[in-house]
Design a protein around this motif. Structure first.
Motif, PDB file in Angstrom:
ATOM      1  N   TYR A 118       0.704  -1.120   0.021  1.00 34.85           N
ATOM      2  CA  TYR A 118       0.037  -0.124   0.160  1.00 34.85           C
ATOM      3  C   TYR A 118       0.772   1.286  -0.062  1.00 34.85           C
ATOM      4  N   LEU A 119       0.670   2.140  -0.923  1.00 32.70           N
ATOM      5  CA  LEU A 119       1.367   3.602  -1.098  1.00 32.70           C
ATOM      6  C   LEU A 119       1.147   4.444   0.205  1.00 32.70           C
ATOM      7  N   ILE A 120       1.246   4.238   1.224  1.00 30.81           N
ATOM      8  CA  ILE A 120       0.978   5.041   2.486  1.00 30.81           C
ATOM      9  C   ILE A 120       2.347   6.172   2.351  1.00 30.81           C
ATOM     10  N   LEU A 121       1.889   7.305   2.297  1.00 33.77           N
ATOM     11  CA  LEU A 121       2.901   8.378   1.973  1.00 33.77           C
ATOM     12  C   LEU A 121       2.950   8.999   3.438  1.00 33.77           C
ATOM     13  N   THR A 122       4.159   9.483   3.682  1.00 34.44           N
ATOM     14  CA  THR A 122       4.748  10.426   4.787  1.00 34.44           C
ATOM     15  C   THR A 122       5.314  11.553   4.402  1.00 34.44           C
ATOM     16  N   HIS A 123       5.977  12.453   5.376  1.00 33.30           N
ATOM     17  CA  HIS A 123       6.737  13.499   5.009  1.00 33.30           C
ATOM     18  C   HIS A 123       7.900  13.275   4.404  1.00 33.30           C
ATOM     19  N   ASN A 124       8.306  12.185   4.182  1.00 31.38           N
ATOM     20  CA  ASN A 124       9.426  11.932   3.410  1.00 31.38           C
ATOM     21  C   ASN A 124       8.998  11.791   1.946  1.00 31.38           C
ATOM     22  N   ASP A 125       7.774  11.624   1.676  1.00 31.62           N
ATOM     23  CA  ASP A 125       7.365  11.443   0.389  1.00 31.62           C
ATOM     24  C   ASP A 125       6.687  12.747  -0.257  1.00 31.62           C
ATOM     25  N   ARG A 126       5.842  13.621   0.799  1.00 25.51           N
ATOM     26  CA  ARG A 126       5.275  14.907   0.269  1.00 25.51           C
ATOM     27  C   ARG A 126       5.497  15.976   1.277  1.00 25.51           C
ATOM     28  N   SER A 127       5.939  17.011   0.722  1.00 23.72           N
ATOM     29  CA  SER A 127       6.520  18.139   1.534  1.00 23.72           C
ATOM     30  C   SER A 127       5.269  18.563   2.329  1.00 23.72           C
ATOM     31  N   GLU A 128       4.028  18.593   1.923  1.00 26.08           N
ATOM     32  CA  GLU A 128       2.862  19.263   2.549  1.00 26.08           C
ATOM     33  C   GLU A 128       2.625  18.250   3.862  1.00 26.08           C
ATOM     34  N   LEU A 129       3.005  17.096   4.095  1.00 26.95           N
ATOM     35  CA  LEU A 129       2.854  16.293   5.262  1.00 26.95           C
ATOM     36  C   LEU A 129       3.842  16.694   6.064  1.00 26.95           C
ATOM     37  N   LYS A 130       3.232  16.441   7.497  1.00 29.10           N
ATOM     38  CA  LYS A 130       4.239  16.785   8.573  1.00 29.10           C
ATOM     39  C   LYS A 130       4.623  15.590   9.129  1.00 29.10           C
ATOM     40  N   PRO A 131       5.878  15.550   9.785  1.00 31.55           N
ATOM     41  CA  PRO A 131       6.211  14.193  10.551  1.00 31.55           C
ATOM     42  C   PRO A 131       4.990  13.737  11.552  1.00 31.55           C
ATOM     43  N   GLY A 132       4.595  12.554  11.364  1.00 30.19           N
ATOM     44  CA  GLY A 132       3.492  11.852  12.006  1.00 30.19           C
ATOM     45  C   GLY A 132       2.346  11.914  11.442  1.00 30.19           C
ATOM     46  N   GLN A 133       2.298  12.265  10.234  1.00 37.36           N
ATOM     47  CA  GLN A 133       0.893  12.326   9.097  1.00 37.36           C
ATOM     48  C   GLN A 133       1.353  11.280   8.396  1.00 37.36           C
ATOM     49  N   TYR A 134       0.234  10.796   7.879  1.00 39.45           N
ATOM     50  CA  TYR A 134       0.130   9.440   7.023  1.00 39.45           C
ATOM     51  C   TYR A 134      -1.099   9.747   5.884  1.00 39.45           C
ATOM     52  N   LEU A 135      -0.774   9.270   4.568  1.00 39.61           N
ATOM     53  CA  LEU A 135      -1.826   9.494   3.564  1.00 39.61           C
ATOM     54  C   LEU A 135      -2.018   8.364   2.483  1.00 39.61           C
ATOM     55  N   LEU A 136      -2.690   7.516   2.382  1.00 41.01           N
ATOM     56  CA  LEU A 136      -3.053   6.553   1.376  1.00 41.01           C
ATOM     57  C   LEU A 136      -3.648   7.197   0.262  1.00 41.01           C
ATOM     58  N   GLU A 137      -2.942   7.177  -0.918  1.00 45.51           N
ATOM     59  CA  GLU A 137      -3.467   7.894  -2.305  1.00 45.51           C
ATOM     60  C   GLU A 137      -4.491   6.895  -2.931  1.00 45.51           C
ATOM     61  N   THR A 138      -4.133   5.727  -2.862  1.00 44.97           N
ATOM     62  CA  THR A 138      -4.851   4.805  -3.837  1.00 44.97           C
ATOM     63  C   THR A 138      -4.962   3.393  -3.097  1.00 44.97           C
ATOM     64  N   ALA A 139      -6.484   2.594  -3.418  1.00 46.97           N
ATOM     65  CA  ALA A 139      -6.536   1.295  -2.732  1.00 46.97           C
ATOM     66  C   ALA A 139      -5.632   0.276  -3.407  1.00 46.97           C
ATOM     67  N   LYS A 140      -5.134   0.627  -4.745  1.00 45.56           N
ATOM     68  CA  LYS A 140      -4.559  -0.571  -5.441  1.00 45.56           C
ATOM     69  C   LYS A 140      -3.022  -0.733  -4.931  1.00 45.56           C
ATOM     70  N   PRO A 141      -2.841  -1.913  -4.320  1.00 45.19           N
ATOM     71  CA  PRO A 141      -1.265  -2.076  -3.829  1.00 45.19           C
ATOM     72  C   PRO A 141      -0.229  -2.087  -4.747  1.00 45.19           C
ATOM     73  N   GLN A 142       0.737  -1.729  -4.539  1.00 48.84           N
ATOM     74  CA  GLN A 142       2.030  -1.766  -5.685  1.00 48.84           C
ATOM     75  C   GLN A 142       2.599  -3.319  -5.404  1.00 48.84           C
ATOM     76  N   PRO A 143       3.415  -3.702  -6.020  1.00 42.94           N
ATOM     77  CA  PRO A 143       4.379  -4.905  -5.737  1.00 42.94           C
ATOM     78  C   PRO A 143       5.086  -4.809  -4.584  1.00 42.94           C
ATOM     79  N   ALA A 144       4.863  -5.892  -3.485  1.00 46.35           N
ATOM     80  CA  ALA A 144       5.437  -5.785  -2.249  1.00 46.35           C
ATOM     81  C   ALA A 144       6.455  -6.697  -2.174  1.00 46.35           C
TER      82      ALA A 144
END
Length: 197
Positions: free
Chosen positions: A55-81
């Motif tokens: 699952y592509l769960i994003l954090t502040h390492n992935d998006r500048s608008e996210l603060k440390p301790g914040q998480y965001l799932l953009e899509t329900a489709k999982p990537q190869p894991a």
């Protein structure tokens, strides 16, 4: 359950369901801790959703608008894991080799944790070079790491390259890889990228 423990995978399943029910909504660590029934290893369960289930769960390492301790799932489709492929024998070997001691903070398995005196130290295996960066499950790339350090480890122990070294690496990369870096930077800094165009 009768013994009061969450079933194996229970916290992870609750977190998965919560992320899928809240696609596109920013969630913070306190919200996720509550969803996981206040389990101390909720952050590890989130990492497992990323690395083992894709699952592509994003954090502040992935998006500048996210603060440390914040998480965001953009899509329900999982990537190869990545599959969990570490055998019991490898686990036992690495823990024994490391003296059943966390290789980051020195906490010893079963003793009260020096940085969190409310719980005993539990050891896990961590990758020296993360699998997302090409690391393997070979014992030479594994180390004992405690729950407390593991909750915030996610590539944090790797030395950050300075700007000059980073630019040298990007210049050495193929054009296709350079384009992927550019796409990643635009996705991480969309507002700044819009100002450049």
């Amino acid at each position: 359950m009768a013994n009061g423990k969450t079933p194996r995978g229970g916290a992870r399943g609750k977190l998965r369901a919560h992320f899928l029910a809240n696609i596109g909504r920013v969630m913070d660590s306190e919200e996720l801790r509550v969803i996981a029934d206040n389990q101390s290893e909720w952050a590890r369960r989130v990492r497992e959703l990323r690395t083992e289930e894709g699952y592509l769960i994003l954090t502040h390492n992935d998006r500048s608008e996210l603060k440390p301790g914040q998480y965001l799932l953009e899509t329900a489709k999982p990537q190869p894991a990545f599959e969990r492929a570490i055998s019991k024998e490898t686990r036992a070997y690495v823990l024994d080799r490391n003296g059943f001691t966390c290789q980051m903070c020195g906490a010893v398995a079963g003793e009260l944790h020096p940085y969190d005196l409310t719980r005993k130290t539990r050891l896990h295996l961590g990758h020296v070079i993360d699998k997302s960066m090409g690391g393997t499950d070979d014992p030479s790339n594994l180390r004992a790491i405690c729950s407390v350090c593991n909750e915030g480890a996610s590539n944090a122990t790797l030395t950050r390259p300075d700007l000059q070294k980073l630019l040298i690496q990007v210049r050495r990369a193929t054009s296709a890889d350079q384009l992927e870096v550019l796409k990643w930077l635009i996705a991480k800094f969309p507002q700044q990228a819009a100002k450049l165009t």
